[in-house]
Write a protein that holds these residues in place. Sequence first.
Motif, PDB file in Angstrom:
ATOM      1  N   ALA A  29       0.834  -1.207   0.000  1.00  0.00           N
ATOM      2  CA  ALA A  29       0.000   0.000   0.000  1.00  0.00           C
ATOM      3  C   ALA A  29       0.866   1.254   0.000  1.00  0.00           C
ATOM      4  N   ALA A  83       2.160   1.917  -3.406  1.00  0.00           N
ATOM      5  CA  ALA A  83       1.096   2.305  -4.328  1.00  0.00           C
ATOM      6  C   ALA A  83       0.735   3.779  -4.180  1.00  0.00           C
ATOM      7  N   GLN A  84       0.972   4.345  -3.002  1.00  0.00           N
ATOM      8  CA  GLN A  84       0.537   5.716  -2.713  1.00  0.00           C
ATOM      9  C   GLN A  84       1.649   6.753  -2.809  1.00  0.00           C
ATOM     10  N   THR A  97       4.564   9.219  -4.172  1.00  0.00           N
ATOM     11  CA  THR A  97       4.887   9.956  -5.386  1.00  0.00           C
ATOM     12  C   THR A  97       6.336  10.433  -5.264  1.00  0.00           C
ATOM     13  N   SER A 140       2.729  10.674   2.080  1.00  0.00           N
ATOM     14  CA  SER A 140       1.500   9.886   1.984  1.00  0.00           C
ATOM     15  C   SER A 140       1.260   9.050   3.236  1.00  0.00           C
ATOM     16  N   GLN A 196      -1.882   9.353   6.348  1.00  0.00           N
ATOM     17  CA  GLN A 196      -2.742   8.250   6.773  1.00  0.00           C
ATOM     18  C   GLN A 196      -2.514   7.890   8.241  1.00  0.00           C
ATOM     19  N   SER A 220       9.513   2.457   4.111  1.00  0.00           N
ATOM     20  CA  SER A 220       8.094   2.732   3.912  1.00  0.00           C
ATOM     21  C   SER A 220       7.320   2.765   5.225  1.00  0.00           C
TER      22      SER A 220
END
Length: 288
Positions: free
Chosen positions: A134, A137-138, A140, A170, A174, A198
């Motif tokens: 995840a 995927a998020q 940038t 990101s 969250q 990450s």
Amino acid sequence: EGSESTLTCYGRVVDCPTEKNLVMKAYRMMEKEFGLPPVDIYLVKHIPDGAGLGGGSSDASFCMKMLNDMFKLGCTAEQLAKMASKIGADCPFFIHNKPMMATGIGDEFTPTDVCLKGKHMLLVKPDVSVPTKAAYAQVTPAPSAKPIPEILSDGMENWQKELVNDFEKSVFAQYPSLAEIKRTLLESGASYAAMSGSGSSIFGIFSCAEMAEKAADNFKDAKIGLIVPEYVKAISIADLKTDESFKNKITGIDAGAGVMLKTDQAIKDYGLDSYKLQASSGAGMIAE
């Protein structure tokens, strides 16, 4: 001891089928490539998953290094790194096990002269796990205003402004608590603080141990690792016979994962009473 290879896990629970564990994948790859005999592998897991610390990748890489050494396969670091990349993009880093500048998908490395001698690190792992898939995927990616090797050579006093983990934007959105941990580390005197990989671990680099220890008082509910580069103590296979004995033996281990591998064939071939390989990454291996 038997005709089939086995993997026995201790420490942190790994919710993963044996054959999908990266350690077993590493063994299977080298078994196929070099015709290795069956082995019993004991994985002592301390590095949490979902923490951005490369626990599984380091386990796999050090298993490969140990197999190469034990069976005298003669593989160079470059050859091992190439094989390791088939297991995971960050596995080759742990083959080299020293400061590196990573490019490509994280599997192309250039040595860097980063030196943290005299510094002290506080690692905070909150009760939050960030799914790696995840996170990727998020994110940038944003090009750095200056080449990263230049930022590193300019001195740590400039890192906080210029050395950025793109995952933070990101992931922090969250999980706001992670941003708060980073802010607290900086307010506690860290020369540099950032999320590891990450996430979800956050680390701070301090100029002295006292500052790091005082900063740790802010995180009573988190899992703390102080002065991270520690050697994992070697644990004999006999000590794994009972849970209580094992628990007593691992008391005081602060960081890292230990991989223990035993094969009667190695003992017979090389006359080993015991075999130990330890590394400053915190990964320890022992074959007995």
